[in-house]
Design an enzyme around this catalytic site. Structure first.
Site, PDB file in Angstrom:
ATOM      1  N   SER A 158      11.476  19.038  42.185  1.00  6.52           N
ATOM      2  CA  SER A 158      11.181  20.427  41.817  1.00  6.52           C
ATOM      3  C   SER A 158      10.277  20.434  40.593  1.00  6.52           C
ATOM      4  O   SER A 158      10.680  20.006  39.508  1.00  6.52           O
ATOM      5  CB  SER A 158      12.475  21.186  41.521  1.00  6.52           C
ATOM      6  OG  SER A 158      12.149  22.467  41.016  1.00  6.52           O
ATOM      7  N   HIS A 217       8.568  20.580  45.700  1.00  6.33           N
ATOM      8  CA  HIS A 217       9.244  21.878  45.698  1.00  6.33           C
ATOM      9  C   HIS A 217       8.699  22.735  44.552  1.00  6.33           C
ATOM     10  O   HIS A 217       8.674  22.300  43.403  1.00  6.33           O
ATOM     11  CB  HIS A 217      10.751  21.640  45.508  1.00  6.33           C
ATOM     12  CG  HIS A 217      11.592  22.872  45.608  1.00  6.33           C
ATOM     13  ND1 HIS A 217      11.997  23.406  46.814  1.00  6.33           N
ATOM     14  CD2 HIS A 217      12.116  23.678  44.642  1.00  6.33           C
ATOM     15  CE1 HIS A 217      12.748  24.478  46.594  1.00  6.33           C
ATOM     16  NE2 HIS A 217      12.831  24.673  45.280  1.00  6.33           N
ATOM     17  N   ASP A 250       9.052  26.399  42.736  1.00 11.33           N
ATOM     18  CA  ASP A 250       9.895  27.585  42.558  1.00 11.33           C
ATOM     19  C   ASP A 250       9.063  28.745  42.046  1.00 11.33           C
ATOM     20  O   ASP A 250       8.514  28.686  40.946  1.00 11.33           O
ATOM     21  CB  ASP A 250      11.011  27.287  41.549  1.00 11.33           C
ATOM     22  CG  ASP A 250      12.046  26.341  42.120  1.00 11.33           C
ATOM     23  OD1 ASP A 250      12.576  26.638  43.198  1.00 11.33           O
ATOM     24  OD2 ASP A 250      12.313  25.306  41.478  1.00 11.33           O
ATOM     25  N   MET A 286       9.186  32.446  40.786  1.00 14.31           N
ATOM     26  CA  MET A 286      10.121  33.455  40.239  1.00 14.31           C
ATOM     27  C   MET A 286       9.307  34.600  39.645  1.00 14.31           C
ATOM     28  O   MET A 286       8.311  34.357  38.949  1.00 14.31           O
ATOM     29  CB  MET A 286      11.002  32.825  39.169  1.00 14.31           C
ATOM     30  CG  MET A 286      11.720  31.571  39.640  1.00 14.31           C
ATOM     31  SD  MET A 286      12.823  30.936  38.365  1.00 14.31           S
ATOM     32  CE  MET A 286      13.341  29.379  39.123  1.00 14.31           C
ATOM     33  N   HIS A 313       9.431  27.992  47.370  1.00 17.05           N
ATOM     34  CA  HIS A 313      10.705  28.710  47.358  1.00 17.05           C
ATOM     35  C   HIS A 313      10.497  30.011  46.589  1.00 17.05           C
ATOM     36  O   HIS A 313      10.344  29.993  45.368  1.00 17.05           O
ATOM     37  CB  HIS A 313      11.759  27.799  46.693  1.00 17.05           C
ATOM     38  CG  HIS A 313      13.065  28.457  46.429  1.00 17.05           C
ATOM     39  ND1 HIS A 313      14.048  27.878  45.638  1.00 17.05           N
ATOM     40  CD2 HIS A 313      13.588  29.638  46.847  1.00 17.05           C
ATOM     41  CE1 HIS A 313      15.096  28.665  45.580  1.00 17.05           C
ATOM     42  NE2 HIS A 313      14.844  29.747  46.295  1.00 17.05           N
ATOM     43  N   MET A 340      11.567  33.268  44.934  1.00 15.91           N
ATOM     44  CA  MET A 340      12.663  34.051  44.335  1.00 15.91           C
ATOM     45  C   MET A 340      12.023  35.307  43.772  1.00 15.91           C
ATOM     46  O   MET A 340      11.785  35.432  42.564  1.00 15.91           O
ATOM     47  CB  MET A 340      13.359  33.222  43.251  1.00 15.91           C
ATOM     48  CG  MET A 340      14.247  32.127  43.823  1.00 15.91           C
ATOM     49  SD  MET A 340      14.619  30.804  42.650  1.00 15.91           S
ATOM     50  CE  MET A 340      13.164  29.785  42.901  1.00 15.91           C
ATOM     51  N   MET A 370      21.281  27.207  48.269  1.00 15.37           N
ATOM     52  CA  MET A 370      21.260  27.067  46.816  1.00 15.37           C
ATOM     53  C   MET A 370      22.620  26.608  46.331  1.00 15.37           C
ATOM     54  O   MET A 370      23.646  27.214  46.654  1.00 15.37           O
ATOM     55  CB  MET A 370      20.889  28.401  46.163  1.00 15.37           C
ATOM     56  CG  MET A 370      19.453  28.761  46.447  1.00 15.37           C
ATOM     57  SD  MET A 370      18.505  29.200  44.987  1.00 15.37           S
ATOM     58  CE  MET A 370      18.703  27.791  43.947  1.00 15.37           C
ATOM     59  N   ASP A 407      19.472  22.759  47.131  1.00 12.93           N
ATOM     60  CA  ASP A 407      18.649  22.984  45.938  1.00 12.93           C
ATOM     61  C   ASP A 407      19.520  23.403  44.763  1.00 12.93           C
ATOM     62  O   ASP A 407      20.122  24.475  44.788  1.00 12.93           O
ATOM     63  CB  ASP A 407      17.624  24.078  46.260  1.00 12.93           C
ATOM     64  CG  ASP A 407      16.670  24.354  45.111  1.00 12.93           C
ATOM     65  OD1 ASP A 407      16.655  23.590  44.127  1.00 12.93           O
ATOM     66  OD2 ASP A 407      15.931  25.353  45.210  1.00 12.93           O
TER      67      ASP A 407
HETATM   68  C1  DX5 Z   1      16.598  27.110  40.725  1.00 12.90           C
HETATM   69  C2  DX5 Z   1      15.537  26.422  41.526  1.00 12.90           C
HETATM   70  C3  DX5 Z   1      15.704  24.962  41.699  1.00 12.90           C
HETATM   71  C4  DX5 Z   1      15.661  24.162  40.427  1.00 12.90           C
HETATM   72  C5  DX5 Z   1      16.406  22.870  40.626  1.00 12.90           C
HETATM   73  O1  DX5 Z   1      16.434  28.486  40.816  1.00 12.90           O
HETATM   74  O2  DX5 Z   1      15.469  26.997  42.815  1.00 12.90           O
HETATM   75  O3  DX5 Z   1      14.715  24.472  42.608  1.00 12.90           O
HETATM   76  O4  DX5 Z   1      14.348  23.879  40.026  1.00 12.90           O
HETATM   77  O5  DX5 Z   1      16.500  22.204  39.418  1.00 12.90           O
HETATM   78  P1  DX5 Z   1      17.686  21.188  39.101  1.00 12.90           P
HETATM   79  O6  DX5 Z   1      17.550  20.049  40.039  1.00 12.90           O
HETATM   80  O7  DX5 Z   1      17.429  20.803  37.677  1.00 12.90           O
HETATM   81  O8  DX5 Z   1      18.971  21.938  39.284  1.00 12.90           O
HETATM   82 ZN    ZN Z   2      14.137  26.012  44.330  1.00 19.36          ZN
END
Ligand code: DX5
Ligand code: ZN
Length: 232
Positions: A17, A42, A44, A46, A75, A77, A146, A180
């Site tokens: 990630s 990956h 993220d 947001m 991903h 969010m 998640m 994840d």
């Molecule tokens: C959280 C993200 C994850 C995060 C995982 O909202 O969707 O992808 O980056 O990070 P770790 O492995 O540190 O929990």
């Molecule tokens: Zn994620």
């Protein structure tokens, strides 16, 4: 060794990630995890509304696409995924997932993602039951479970999410299951045994590098972390 073989992929796939990578050295971090054997990247996304954080936009995805051949797993969010999905596909996303409760017409949006020739996924928060995606299964390539609350890296793994894997695979054996949040070398073997095929890992890969400046050293540190996640 806990590898599950498939006609399509040698599982498990390890998806670092990038949220946990050094943002000022992102290309070096990507090169290091690619050299260390990562399978997927990956990303993220947001939006500061659905979750209390702001991260990557389509221009980041486009830039990342220009420096790697690995599939980009975006991903989302965000509060309005239908608005932004085309932006991220145009930018080079290979897999796109969103949280179905954020979209009035999740089936239609998944159909759209697949119609663009990429993999479509739905995301279940730790508190969401697997039945939420049952009617979406015909248009799902993968489900992202998640195992932390969305919004931040570095949180503790929530083990109860593992119980969602079996009923989903019972209904659709070809479904890919992605886990994840809080994934590390201690819990990864158990996840793979339960048929998780894609392991997202941020801090357990990138968090290893404290004080390491040499590229070759970072590659070896990341390789060790990735191998540990694979169970070898
Ligand atoms: C959280 C993200 C994850 C995060 C995982 O909202 O969707 O992808 O980056 O990070 P770790 O492995 O540190 O929990
Ligand atoms: Zn994620």
């Amino acid at each position: 060794m806990f590898c599950v073989m498939s006609s399509r992929f040698p599982y498990p796939l390890i998806a670092p990630s990038l949220l946990a990578a050094d943002p000022l050295r992102l290309e070096e971090e990507i090169d290091a995890v690619v050299a260390a054997g990562a399978d997927v990247l990956h990303i993220d996304v947001m939006d500061g509304h659905y979750v209390p954080n702001l991260t990557f936009g389509p221009h980041h995805v486009k830039a990342i696409k220009s420096v790697t051949r690995l599939p980009l797993d975006v991903h989302l969010m965000v509060s309005s995924p239908a608005t932004v999905v085309p932006w991220f596909i145009d930018a080079g996303a290979d897999w796109v997932s969103f949280h179905p409760e954020t979209e009035a017409h999740p089936y239609r949006l998944l159909q759209y993602i697949q119609s663009r020739g990429i993999k479509a996924g739905a995301v279940l928060n730790p508190g969401s039951s697997w039945q939420i995606v049952e009617t979406l299964l015909p248009v799902l390539d993968f489900v992202l479970l998640m195992s932390v609350n969305p919004g931040f890296g570095g949180q503790q793994f929530i083990p109860e999410v593992v119980s969602k894997i079996a009923p989903l695979l019972a209904l659709k054996p070809s479904l890919m299951i992605e886990i994840d949040g809080g994934v590390n070398s201690k819990n990864a073997p158990g996840l793979i045994e339960k048929n998780a095929q894609i392991l997202v890992a941020g801090s357990s890969i990138f968090g290893q590098k404290e004080g390491t400046t040499l590229e070759s050293d970072r590659v070896e540190i990341y390789r060790a972390a990735i191998n540990a996640l694979r169970g070898n």
